[in-house]
Design a protein around this motif. Structure first.
Motif, PDB file in Angstrom:
ATOM      1  N   GLY A 159     -10.273  33.584  -6.247  1.00  0.00           N
ATOM      2  CA  GLY A 159      -8.943  33.060  -6.653  1.00  0.00           C
ATOM      3  C   GLY A 159      -9.083  31.616  -6.939  1.00  0.00           C
ATOM      4  O   GLY A 159      -7.880  30.960  -7.536  1.00  0.00           O
ATOM      5  N   ASP A 160     -10.130  30.777  -6.909  1.00  0.00           N
ATOM      6  CA  ASP A 160     -10.331  29.412  -7.175  1.00  0.00           C
ATOM      7  C   ASP A 160     -10.485  29.218  -8.810  1.00  0.00           C
ATOM      8  O   ASP A 160     -10.620  30.285  -9.432  1.00  0.00           O
ATOM      9  N   SER A 161     -10.193  28.178  -9.119  1.00  0.00           N
ATOM     10  CA  SER A 161     -10.783  27.741 -10.610  1.00  0.00           C
ATOM     11  C   SER A 161     -11.841  27.004 -10.769  1.00  0.00           C
ATOM     12  O   SER A 161     -12.051  26.226  -9.584  1.00  0.00           O
ATOM     13  N   LEU A 162     -12.299  26.897 -11.870  1.00  0.00           N
ATOM     14  CA  LEU A 162     -13.614  26.380 -12.247  1.00  0.00           C
ATOM     15  C   LEU A 162     -13.753  26.099 -13.611  1.00  0.00           C
ATOM     16  O   LEU A 162     -13.508  27.165 -14.457  1.00  0.00           O
ATOM     17  N   THR A 163     -14.177  25.002 -14.197  1.00  0.00           N
ATOM     18  CA  THR A 163     -14.646  24.744 -15.436  1.00  0.00           C
ATOM     19  C   THR A 163     -16.035  24.509 -15.700  1.00  0.00           C
ATOM     20  O   THR A 163     -16.413  23.614 -15.117  1.00  0.00           O
ATOM     21  N   VAL A 164     -16.678  25.037 -16.358  1.00  0.00           N
ATOM     22  CA  VAL A 164     -18.032  24.741 -16.763  1.00  0.00           C
ATOM     23  C   VAL A 164     -17.975  24.158 -18.424  1.00  0.00           C
ATOM     24  O   VAL A 164     -17.244  24.789 -19.030  1.00  0.00           O
ATOM     25  N   SER A 165     -19.081  23.401 -18.662  1.00  0.00           N
ATOM     26  CA  SER A 165     -19.010  22.690 -20.033  1.00  0.00           C
ATOM     27  C   SER A 165     -20.266  22.802 -20.479  1.00  0.00           C
ATOM     28  O   SER A 165     -21.189  23.076 -19.875  1.00  0.00           O
ATOM     29  N   CYS A 166     -20.202  22.812 -21.955  1.00  0.00           N
ATOM     30  CA  CYS A 166     -21.378  22.883 -22.605  1.00  0.00           C
ATOM     31  C   CYS A 166     -21.554  21.529 -23.711  1.00  0.00           C
ATOM     32  O   CYS A 166     -20.572  21.402 -24.678  1.00  0.00           O
TER      33      CYS A 166
END
Length: 122
Positions: free
Chosen positions: A15-22
């Protein structure tokens, strides 16, 4: 020399959110289509989504559509994958890749990052 570096992975709850970057070096991200892939333990690598180079149109695999969003930050030469409402089945190593079209050949993902682990606990 082209280098892609993913970051932002981690352990989150369902249910959480996460942002991964490149982040890219050696090329200008906005000139290329960029794809996100993931590979869970014991499974084959699968396509997650893509952002086009020409119009920033995005495409997603069905299981993440409506939950994941790919976007560009051209000032940082970065492509982000925002993941909302994460599920345990989203647990995987996430990779970004740059799509390159060679003359006389179809496009292919030629440059890959090393991956970042995303773990979603139930």
């Amino acid at each position: 020399q082209v280098q892609l570096v993913e970051s932002g992975g981690g352990l989150v709850q369902a249910g959480d959110s996460l942002t991964v970057s490149c982040e890219a070096s050696g090329l200008i991200f906005s000139d290329y289509a960029v794809g996100w892939f993931r590979q869970a333990p014991g499974k084959e690598r699968e396509f997650v989504g893509k952002i086009n180079w020409s119009n920033d149109a995005t495409y997603y695999t069905g299981s993440v559509k409506g939950r994941f969003t790919i976007s560009r930050d051209n000032a940082k030469n970065t492509v982000n994958l925002q993941m909302n409402n994460l599920k345990p089945e989203d647990t995987a190593v996430y990779y970004c890749a740059v799509e390159v079209a060679r003359p006389g050949m179809g496009p292919s993902y030629e440059y890959w990052g090393q991956g970042t682990q995303v773990t979603v606990s139930s």
